[in-house]
Structure formats: C-alpha cells, structure tokens
Design a protein around this motif. Sequence first.
Motif, short mmCIF file in Angstrom:
data_model
loop_
_atom_site.label_atom_id
_atom_site.label_comp_id
_atom_site.label_asym_id
_atom_site.label_seq_id
_atom_site.Cartn_x
_atom_site.Cartn_y
_atom_site.Cartn_z
N ARG A 1 -22.72 1.77 -32.27
CA ARG A 1 -23.12 2.55 -31.82
C ARG A 1 -23.32 2.91 -30.41
O ARG A 1 -23.11 2.40 -28.81
N PRO B 1 -24.35 5.10 -26.68
CA PRO B 1 -25.91 5.49 -26.26
C PRO B 1 -25.32 7.18 -26.15
O PRO B 1 -24.92 7.44 -26.19
N SER B 2 -27.14 7.26 -26.75
CA SER B 2 -27.23 9.18 -26.80
C SER B 2 -26.85 10.24 -25.58
O SER B 2 -26.74 10.80 -25.62
N SER B 3 -27.35 9.36 -24.44
CA SER B 3 -26.75 9.78 -23.07
C SER B 3 -26.31 9.22 -22.47
O SER B 3 -26.17 7.89 -22.37
N GLY C 1 -21.34 4.54 -22.97
CA GLY C 1 -21.98 5.91 -23.51
C GLY C 1 -21.26 6.49 -22.00
O GLY C 1 -20.95 6.69 -21.37
N GLU D 1 -18.61 10.31 -34.59
CA GLU D 1 -19.74 10.50 -35.69
C GLU D 1 -20.23 9.43 -35.83
O GLU D 1 -21.33 9.77 -35.98
N GLY E 1 -22.74 7.52 -33.87
CA GLY E 1 -23.70 9.03 -33.73
C GLY E 1 -23.32 9.30 -32.47
O GLY E 1 -24.72 9.81 -31.69
N GLY E 2 -22.04 9.85 -31.97
CA GLY E 2 -21.74 10.66 -30.92
C GLY E 2 -21.33 11.86 -31.69
O GLY E 2 -21.99 11.99 -32.51
N SER F 1 -21.25 10.94 -25.65
CA SER F 1 -22.47 10.61 -26.26
C SER F 1 -23.22 11.77 -26.89
O SER F 1 -22.60 13.26 -26.25
N LYS F 2 -24.26 12.20 -27.72
CA LYS F 2 -24.52 13.01 -28.12
C LYS F 2 -25.12 13.85 -26.79
O LYS F 2 -24.85 15.77 -27.13
N ASN F 3 -25.89 13.66 -26.65
CA ASN F 3 -26.43 14.09 -25.55
C ASN F 3 -25.93 15.93 -25.01
O ASN F 3 -25.89 16.80 -24.79
N GLU G 1 -23.93 18.13 -26.06
CA GLU G 1 -24.99 19.43 -26.70
C GLU G 1 -24.76 19.92 -25.31
O GLU G 1 -24.83 21.56 -26.07
#
Length: 362
Positions: free
Chosen positions: A219, A221-223, A277, A307, A310-311, A338-340, A343
């Motif tokens: 996984r 990290p989201s940021s 991340g 993806e 989770g990215g 990282s997703k954020n 984005e």
Amino acid sequence: MPHAGSRALASLPRKPNVKHTATSVVTIERFIIEQEKLHPEATGELSGILYDMALAAKMIANKVRSAGLADLLGATEDMNVQGEIQQKLDVIANDIIVKAVDHSGRLCAMASEEEPGIIPIPENFRCGKYCLLFDPLDGSSNIDVNVPVGTIFSVVRKITRGARGEMEDMLQPGRRQVAAGYVIYGSSTMLVYTTGQGAHAFTLDPSIGEFLLSHQDIRIPSSGRYLSVNDSYERLWDDKVRMLVRRYRGLHGERRAMSVRYVGSLVADFHRNLLGGGLFAYPSNAKTPRGKLRLLYEANPLAFIVEQAGGAATDGLNRILDIQPDDLHQRTPLYIGSKNDVEIANTMLTEVAKEERPVAAR
Ligand code: FDP
C-alpha cells in the motif's frame, strides 16, 4: 488467471510495506500457484509467463552483477529506435527475455524498447493468447556507474482473430493489462508484480536462487515525502509545470515541502516512492513535448501496479491507463505515485488547460 485475494496465504502477516520476518517461506512459484488454485478456470498460461519473467530476471541480475568484471559495460556501436546508443547490457537483457519466453506457446507476439517493430514468435513455436511488452533494461545511462537499473513488463490479452499477434493487439490502453511487473537490480534484486489483485514484491535470495515473498499487498502512502523530478529541465518547462513543481517544493506556502530524490532510473525512483510514498514526475518539456517515458512498457505497467497499491498515475490531463496508444514506442508525460500528490498535478494542469482553451470550446 485473474487473481483474487489469497485465501491460501491468509495466515501470512499482511502489514503493508513491512518485510515479513518469514514464519513460512513463500517462493514466487508457490505464491502464484496458491493464487491460481482460487481460479479453477485459469489455464496456467499467465502464471507461466510470470515464471518465465522471474527466470529471465535472475539471468539478467546475474549479468548486471558481473558486468564490470566481464567487460560488459559501455556502449555498442548501434542506435536503438529511440535514437539512443544501445548499451551492451540492454542488448543482452533483451535477448535473455526473448529467449526465456518465445518458445512457451503462451505468447502470440512481443515488443521491446530495443526493437523497432513487433517481435514475432518463431514459426516453429506455437502461439498463445497473450502479448508481452517490455523494457529490458531501464535506466541504462546508470549502467556504467553501478546505480540500480531495472526491467519493466506488461502483459495484455490478444484481441485479433489471426493466429499471430498484430499491432492492434499491442496498441491497447493500459486498463486492459492482465499482468504487469518490474524488477529492480539494486542492493538486492526484487520483482514486483500485479495481476489486478494487489501488488506483491519478492526478493531474490541469491544463496538459493529463489524469489521469496517479502511484501504482500503493498500500500503506497496517500501523500509522500519525496519528489523525484529532474529539475535541470526547469528552463524547458512551461509556466504551469514550473508552478506545479514549485508547489511540490513548498515554495507557494500551501504545503509542506517535499524532499527531492532523483536516481534517474525510473524503476529505482518508482520503487522507493511505492514503498515509502512520493511522486515521480517526468513532465513534457520544450525538447520532448510528448514527454520522454514510453507509454506501453514503462508508464502503463507502473501505473497498473501503483493503482493496485492505492496510488495513481496521470499524464497531467488523463489517467495513464485510459490513454489509447497509437504507436508502439509512444512517449508520455508522467506523474505517478501517492494519490494526493498525483491529484495536485491533475488539478493544477487541468485547470490551466481549461483556462487555455478558447472560450467557444469550453
Ligand atoms: P535512461 O534514459 O537512462 O534509460 O527510461 C528512460 C530513463 O532512463 C528512465 O529510467 C529515467 O527515469 C529517465 O530516463 C531519466 O531521464 P533524464 O536523464 O532525462 O532525467
């Protein structure tokens, strides 16, 4: 062989991104077999391709490790289709992969960064239902200085009706990949792959010559803390990219500054960010208006993996996996990790693109 979450391996610890202190040794072969058992309809062909890639990875790792000793470093006289001087190891890695997979009856065609067109399956071998696209040795400018390099691969299903693979089979958007992976030849050799049910990493134990499960269900990290970008191109970027990178670096005061880490081997930069991340960015610039990295065998496979972890991955305007390719060696700008953080690129670059569109077209 669509893999569901592994019930058979449910007893293994599943902490994300944490190396398992092995209570039970899980070889890549066992992991693939256990996952395949969950799918009675699976023919084993996709599993076979993954074993073949693991074998090729071990052989390439061996060459990379002994390259300095065996006088394999340095450039050949030839240019590849990208107009770059081919390194000897690029050619060797390309050969190793082709020979590891061409006879298996599982593939109908291949494509490599090192070859201009489709690599056909030799007439004397059966054709299968999958296509393999690969970058045999990514980061080749780092070969001579003992910095990690990698192999990246993507598998798609054949969609044309003839016996042999055709260009149409190769030019499919990344969301149609059935498997993707990469190998990093670093302080240890690791193989990371996905078949659409999570991303899993295996570390080569050189004493027994086996890839052992080391990171299950990675996984991201989201940021992230790290930004991987070659900002020596700043003078060639347009204003929106310059603004974006300044924002990542905290120069607009809107966010904590990311710290820069740039190896210059996509696999190495991506791998660090996947586990810890971060964001890898290779924007378009005045010299490479379509970006530098290749869509089909660099961006797509890494986008599939990120993806699954989770990215996210974008070219700044579109999800990488939704881009319809029109050329085997097509390049793309790439923001991946990282997703954020991805984005932010999407939002800033899309906003600017909207503002730039003529009023009538909005
Ligand atoms: P290389 O040219 O050494 O093969 O795939 C191309 C690639 O390496 C990536 O691995 C790497 O991230 C990028 O190019 C580096 O490009 P720059 O030298 O322009 O930063």
